[in-house]
Design an enzyme around this catalytic site. Structure first.
Site, PDB file in Angstrom:
ATOM      1  CG  HIS A 145      -1.965  -1.020   1.255  1.00  8.96           C
ATOM      2  ND1 HIS A 145      -2.834  -1.229   0.213  1.00  8.96           N
ATOM      3  CD2 HIS A 145      -2.281  -1.951   2.200  1.00  8.96           C
ATOM      4  CE1 HIS A 145      -3.647  -2.227   0.525  1.00  8.96           C
ATOM      5  NE2 HIS A 145      -3.326  -2.696   1.706  1.00  8.96           N
TER       6      HIS A 145
HETATM    7 ZN   LIG Z   1      -4.298  -6.951   3.207  1.00  8.09          ZN
END
Ligand SMILES: [Zn+2]
Length: 362
Positions: free
Chosen positions: A134
């Site tokens: 992320h």
């Molecule tokens: Zn995850």
């Protein structure tokens, strides 16, 4: 002969997220204990290699100097508003003791794995401490500070490799997908729970890349309750033909285990047999595979899944009994659940095929 490298060192154990945080660094240690007890860290081409802290010059291939400076300063207690603006010091991405050292060491494990693959010293590598998919160039996000997965893809691409990035974490692999959104030399495929239900809220079927990268970013959102058979149906109808058409030189595989049934943060119903099946499919392409960890918030389930994945990556016989009882039992699926999931999945398959397949003459 297969050269399989497990990336780990006890140095990783010095670092912990805050106790109330879902991300548990102990998963790598526990995975290592299981595979070691099975004798799967030595013999027959297997070895264990420690991570090395990733150098700043490597980190800058993806992250901005400003971000790295701010992250390091925050880790040393010099926290400011700019850090917060970059997602550092939030509930998801807290500042904890040794944060920078941990992030750089865990990332360094994935970098070491990429280098071993480039040099030919490994054709299978697994860094259970990696998979921070992320993180953005200037942003901490979703428990991730430094994006080792994106860095591995960059390093492999710089070595002239065509890279297939496959992400089966239950959350969209946004940081990696957007890093290569305009590129056709790195294809990203992310399987994840419907972004309407789950962080980070991206990864819909119509996010397919731009410019030269159009058709090389593949998003496969899955309905709540997706079970093994349904998952493998999508994998076989979407991922397999695309990987075959793309013809990668190397595969980077983000094996977040939070799509398993019983994960406290998500809503899919997989057993770890899916991961074993996927690893077997990936091995069938005969290309090196760099596997990382990722999410997985039921610690015991995650650890068993990763140990199972390692045993398959090592080429240990995949018979049900032979893997030390690591395999989950099959989960029963009600006919109502089956119908609901399958109709959503059929729609996803059609949408992804319509958006992506023509770019690859499929
Ligand atoms: Zn995850």
């Amino acid at each position: 002969m297969r050269k399989a490298v497990f990336i780990y060192s006890g140095e990783l154990e010095r670092y912990r997220y805050p106790p109330e945080h879902p991300f548990n660094t102990i998963r790598a240690k526990k995975t290592r204990e299981i595979v070691n007890s099975m004798g799967l860290l030595s013999g027959e081409g297997r070895s264990e290699v420690p991570p090395e802290a990733a150098e700043r010059i490597v980190l800058k291939k993806f992250h901005s100097a400003r971000y790295l400076h701010t992250l390091k300063a925050a880790s040393e207690g010099k926290f400011n508003a700019e850090a917060f603006g970059m997602g550092i010091g939030t509930l998801d991405c807290p500042v904890f003791e040794g944060l920078y050292e941990y992030a750089v060491l865990a990332t360094g494990g994935t970098v070491v794995a990429a280098k071993l693959i480039i040099s030919g010293d490994a054709n299978v590598a697994f860094n259970p401490s990696g998979g921070f998919h992320h993180a953005g160039p200037e942003r901490a996000s979703g428990f991730c500070y430094i994006n080792d997965a994106a860095l591995a893809c960059i390093i492999l691409a710089e070595a002239g490799k065509k890279v297939l990035y496959l992400d089966v974490d239950v959350h969209h692999g946004d940081g990696v997908a957007y890093a290569f959104y305009k590129r056709s030399d790195v294809m990203t495929i992310s399987f994840h729970e419907n972004p309407r239900m789950l962080f980070p809220g991206t990864g819909f079927e119509d996010e397919i890349g731009t410019g030269e990268g159009k058709g090389y970013c593949v998003n496969v959102p899955l309905p709540i309750g997706t079970y093994d058979e349904a998952y493998m149906k999508v994998f076989e109808e979407i991922a397999l033909p695309l990987i075959t058409a793309f013809g990668p030189d190397v595969i980077v595989f983000e094996l977040g285990a939070d799509a398993l049934s019983g994960d406290p943060l998500a809503h899919l119903r997989l057993t770890n047999n899916v991961y074993a099946d996927i690893v077997n499919h990936l091995l069938s392409f005969g290309r090196p595979i760099l596997t990382t960890g990722g999410g997985g918030y039921n610690v015991d389930n995650t650890v068993r899944a990763w140990a199972l994945a390692w045993s398959v990556l090592c080429g240990v016989d995949s018979g049900q009994e032979q893997q030390g009882g690591l395999r989950d039992e099959n989960l029963s699926v009600s006919s109502q659940q089956r119908d609901t999931v399958l109709s959503a999945i059929e729609a996803t398959i059609e949408a992804v095929k319509a958006n992506i397949f023509s770019f690859h003459n499929l």
